[in-house]
Design a protein around this motif. Structure first.
Motif, PDB file in Angstrom:
ATOM      1  N   GLU A  60      49.895  47.188  31.111  1.00  0.00           N
ATOM      2  CA  GLU A  60      50.692  47.348  32.323  1.00  0.00           C
ATOM      3  C   GLU A  60      49.838  47.139  33.566  1.00  0.00           C
ATOM      4  O   GLU A  60      50.272  46.496  34.532  1.00  0.00           O
ATOM      5  CB  GLU A  60      51.333  48.737  32.356  1.00  0.00           C
ATOM      6  CG  GLU A  60      52.390  48.954  31.296  1.00  0.00           C
ATOM      7  CD  GLU A  60      53.508  47.934  31.376  1.00  0.00           C
ATOM      8  OE1 GLU A  60      53.978  47.652  32.501  1.00  0.00           O
ATOM      9  OE2 GLU A  60      53.901  47.425  30.315  1.00  0.00           O
ATOM     10  N   ALA A  61      48.619  47.659  33.560  1.00  0.00           N
ATOM     11  CA  ALA A  61      47.725  47.488  34.714  1.00  0.00           C
ATOM     12  C   ALA A  61      47.370  46.017  34.914  1.00  0.00           C
ATOM     13  O   ALA A  61      47.365  45.514  36.047  1.00  0.00           O
ATOM     14  CB  ALA A  61      46.457  48.320  34.519  1.00  0.00           C
ATOM     15  N   ALA A  66      48.246  40.861  37.788  1.00  0.00           N
ATOM     16  CA  ALA A  66      48.620  39.450  37.712  1.00  0.00           C
ATOM     17  C   ALA A  66      49.795  39.147  38.634  1.00  0.00           C
ATOM     18  O   ALA A  66      49.812  38.122  39.324  1.00  0.00           O
ATOM     19  CB  ALA A  66      48.962  39.080  36.271  1.00  0.00           C
ATOM     20  N   LEU A  67      50.778  40.033  38.656  1.00  0.00           N
ATOM     21  CA  LEU A  67      51.945  39.826  39.523  1.00  0.00           C
ATOM     22  C   LEU A  67      51.552  39.852  40.998  1.00  0.00           C
ATOM     23  O   LEU A  67      52.083  39.082  41.801  1.00  0.00           O
ATOM     24  CB  LEU A  67      53.000  40.887  39.231  1.00  0.00           C
ATOM     25  CG  LEU A  67      53.765  40.715  37.909  1.00  0.00           C
ATOM     26  CD1 LEU A  67      54.619  41.948  37.626  1.00  0.00           C
ATOM     27  CD2 LEU A  67      54.627  39.459  37.948  1.00  0.00           C
ATOM     28  N   ARG A  68      50.616  40.730  41.351  1.00  0.00           N
ATOM     29  CA  ARG A  68      50.145  40.764  42.742  1.00  0.00           C
ATOM     30  C   ARG A  68      49.465  39.450  43.111  1.00  0.00           C
ATOM     31  O   ARG A  68      49.663  38.926  44.210  1.00  0.00           O
ATOM     32  CB  ARG A  68      49.187  41.942  42.952  1.00  0.00           C
ATOM     33  CG  ARG A  68      49.863  43.308  42.961  1.00  0.00           C
ATOM     34  CD  ARG A  68      48.927  44.380  43.511  1.00  0.00           C
ATOM     35  NE  ARG A  68      47.759  44.569  42.664  1.00  0.00           N
ATOM     36  CZ  ARG A  68      47.692  45.413  41.650  1.00  0.00           C
ATOM     37  NH1 ARG A  68      48.748  46.153  41.337  1.00  0.00           N
ATOM     38  NH2 ARG A  68      46.588  45.559  40.941  1.00  0.00           N
ATOM     39  N   LEU A  80      43.916  32.559  36.339  1.00  0.00           N
ATOM     40  CA  LEU A  80      44.363  33.939  36.495  1.00  0.00           C
ATOM     41  C   LEU A  80      43.680  34.844  35.470  1.00  0.00           C
ATOM     42  O   LEU A  80      43.293  35.970  35.785  1.00  0.00           O
ATOM     43  CB  LEU A  80      45.880  34.005  36.347  1.00  0.00           C
ATOM     44  CG  LEU A  80      46.552  35.350  36.634  1.00  0.00           C
ATOM     45  CD1 LEU A  80      46.152  35.887  38.007  1.00  0.00           C
ATOM     46  CD2 LEU A  80      48.065  35.217  36.538  1.00  0.00           C
ATOM     47  N   GLU A  81      43.514  34.326  34.264  1.00  0.00           N
ATOM     48  CA  GLU A  81      42.815  35.091  33.231  1.00  0.00           C
ATOM     49  C   GLU A  81      41.390  35.427  33.673  1.00  0.00           C
ATOM     50  O   GLU A  81      40.930  36.567  33.528  1.00  0.00           O
ATOM     51  CB  GLU A  81      42.790  34.299  31.927  1.00  0.00           C
ATOM     52  CG  GLU A  81      42.076  34.993  30.784  1.00  0.00           C
ATOM     53  CD  GLU A  81      42.022  34.130  29.538  1.00  0.00           C
ATOM     54  OE1 GLU A  81      42.508  34.573  28.484  1.00  0.00           O
ATOM     55  OE2 GLU A  81      41.485  33.004  29.626  1.00  0.00           O
ATOM     56  N   ARG A  82      40.686  34.441  34.217  1.00  0.00           N
ATOM     57  CA  ARG A  82      39.316  34.669  34.691  1.00  0.00           C
ATOM     58  C   ARG A  82      39.281  35.738  35.780  1.00  0.00           C
ATOM     59  O   ARG A  82      38.391  36.593  35.804  1.00  0.00           O
ATOM     60  CB  ARG A  82      38.711  33.364  35.220  1.00  0.00           C
ATOM     61  CG  ARG A  82      38.292  32.386  34.141  1.00  0.00           C
ATOM     62  CD  ARG A  82      37.414  31.303  34.706  1.00  0.00           C
ATOM     63  NE  ARG A  82      38.116  30.456  35.650  1.00  0.00           N
ATOM     64  CZ  ARG A  82      38.501  29.209  35.407  1.00  0.00           C
ATOM     65  NH1 ARG A  82      38.250  28.662  34.222  1.00  0.00           N
ATOM     66  NH2 ARG A  82      39.117  28.488  36.312  1.00  0.00           N
ATOM     67  N   ARG A  83      40.235  35.690  36.678  1.00  0.00           N
ATOM     68  CA  ARG A  83      40.271  36.648  37.776  1.00  0.00           C
ATOM     69  C   ARG A  83      40.511  38.073  37.266  1.00  0.00           C
ATOM     70  O   ARG A  83      39.899  39.027  37.755  1.00  0.00           O
ATOM     71  CB  ARG A  83      41.356  36.250  38.785  1.00  0.00           C
ATOM     72  CG  ARG A  83      41.013  34.987  39.554  1.00  0.00           C
ATOM     73  CD  ARG A  83      42.169  34.508  40.414  1.00  0.00           C
ATOM     74  NE  ARG A  83      41.816  33.271  41.083  1.00  0.00           N
ATOM     75  CZ  ARG A  83      41.204  33.193  42.258  1.00  0.00           C
ATOM     76  NH1 ARG A  83      40.872  34.306  42.898  1.00  0.00           N
ATOM     77  NH2 ARG A  83      40.919  32.041  42.804  1.00  0.00           N
ATOM     78  N   LEU A  84      41.404  38.210  36.306  1.00  0.00           N
ATOM     79  CA  LEU A  84      41.691  39.541  35.771  1.00  0.00           C
ATOM     80  C   LEU A  84      40.494  40.091  34.993  1.00  0.00           C
ATOM     81  O   LEU A  84      40.173  41.282  35.083  1.00  0.00           O
ATOM     82  CB  LEU A  84      42.924  39.479  34.868  1.00  0.00           C
ATOM     83  CG  LEU A  84      44.251  39.172  35.576  1.00  0.00           C
ATOM     84  CD1 LEU A  84      45.375  39.033  34.562  1.00  0.00           C
ATOM     85  CD2 LEU A  84      44.599  40.244  36.594  1.00  0.00           C
ATOM     86  N   MET A  85      39.842  39.220  34.235  1.00  0.00           N
ATOM     87  CA  MET A  85      38.663  39.652  33.480  1.00  0.00           C
ATOM     88  C   MET A  85      37.550  40.077  34.440  1.00  0.00           C
ATOM     89  O   MET A  85      36.816  41.041  34.174  1.00  0.00           O
ATOM     90  CB  MET A  85      38.180  38.519  32.580  1.00  0.00           C
ATOM     91  CG  MET A  85      39.205  38.054  31.571  1.00  0.00           C
ATOM     92  SD  MET A  85      39.254  39.057  30.093  1.00  0.00           S
ATOM     93  CE  MET A  85      37.982  38.251  29.148  1.00  0.00           C
ATOM     94  N   LYS A  86      37.429  39.367  35.543  1.00  0.00           N
ATOM     95  CA  LYS A  86      36.401  39.701  36.534  1.00  0.00           C
ATOM     96  C   LYS A  86      36.649  41.078  37.126  1.00  0.00           C
ATOM     97  O   LYS A  86      35.713  41.767  37.529  1.00  0.00           O
ATOM     98  CB  LYS A  86      36.380  38.637  37.636  1.00  0.00           C
ATOM     99  CG  LYS A  86      35.230  38.764  38.602  1.00  0.00           C
ATOM    100  CD  LYS A  86      35.214  37.602  39.583  1.00  0.00           C
ATOM    101  CE  LYS A  86      34.036  37.714  40.547  1.00  0.00           C
ATOM    102  NZ  LYS A  86      33.993  36.582  41.499  1.00  0.00           N
ATOM    103  N   LYS A  87      37.913  41.482  37.165  1.00  0.00           N
ATOM    104  CA  LYS A  87      38.270  42.803  37.684  1.00  0.00           C
ATOM    105  C   LYS A  87      38.200  43.875  36.597  1.00  0.00           C
ATOM    106  O   LYS A  87      38.707  44.982  36.776  1.00  0.00           O
ATOM    107  CB  LYS A  87      39.664  42.762  38.303  1.00  0.00           C
ATOM    108  CG  LYS A  87      39.737  41.930  39.577  1.00  0.00           C
ATOM    109  CD  LYS A  87      41.120  41.964  40.169  1.00  0.00           C
ATOM    110  CE  LYS A  87      41.179  41.158  41.463  1.00  0.00           C
ATOM    111  NZ  LYS A  87      40.357  41.761  42.523  1.00  0.00           N
TER     112      LYS A  87
END
Length: 209
Positions: A60-61, A66-68, A80-87
């Motif tokens: 959910e987080a 991702a939606l933001r 987008l995957e790279r960005r989420l993993m970086k976070k």
């Protein structure tokens, strides 16, 4: 062991439930996923159940993040995957979240590539540059090249005509330099813009005699 101290419908998200653990808010989670866990308020949470709740919360987080990101601008899936993993979102959670968004039609590399290519082409970027930029964002080569071809056709853009217009304008700006320097700089400029090939080299020689 931690205790489930509350579970109630989430008024802000239909189909979701607010889960409290040890009298603190744990997460808002999909009701259908919770049904399988047979949760009861006041019962202690076994390690396996608690771990499953954490996994659901991680998904959910990642999905909310991702939606933001997508609300700000479109993204290719890999980017987008790279960005989420970086976070620091867990890889498994990121994969599940992106699969959900793709199933809802909110994440589509082909649509993203076509929109991206159309905008860049109308701004004077050449096909090679647009394809390179899409590849850097994780779009597959076949998808990127197809998107650029369709964008040029739909926008009625002829790369050779665009290259000549761009080169002519830039050549005028370099008019005071020696011919050899003008040729070198003009060719480098056109290549950065995504125009290349023998015809571009001929164009540079023509404009920088």
């Amino acid at each position: 062991m931690p205790t489930l101290t509350g579970i109630a419908p989430d008024p802000r998200q239909p189909g979701y439930r607010l889960v409290d653990v040890d009298r603190g808010r744990f997460a808002s989670l999909p009701g259908d996923a919770l049904d399988w866990l047979d949760l009861r308020v006041g019962a202690e949470l076994l390690p396996a159940v608690l771990e499953r709740l954490r996994q659901l919360a991680d998904v959910e987080a990642a999905q909310r993040a991702a939606l933001r990101a997508l609300a700000r601008r479109a993204h290719a899936r890999r980017d987008l995957e790279r960005r989420l993993m970086k976070k620091q979102h867990p890889p498994a959670a990121v994969t599940t979240a992106l699969e959900r968004l793709a199933a809802r039609g909110l994440l589509d590399d082909r649509r993203f590539a076509e929109q991206y290519a159309a905008v860049r082409a109308t701004r004077g970027k050449g096909p090679v540059r647009i394809v390179t930029d899409l590849l850097a964002q994780g779009v597959e080569r076949g998808v990127a090249e197809g998107a650029v071809g369709r964008a040029l056709e739909e926008e009625g853009i002829d790369p050779q005509v665009e290259a000549r217009a761009t080169a002519t304008k830039r050549a005028r700006q370099l008019g005071t330099l020696p011919p050899a320097v003008r040729r070198r700089r003009l060719l480098a400029f056109l290549m950065r813009r995504g125009y290349s090939g023998p015809q571009v080299k001929d164009l540079v020689r023509e404009l920088c005699r």
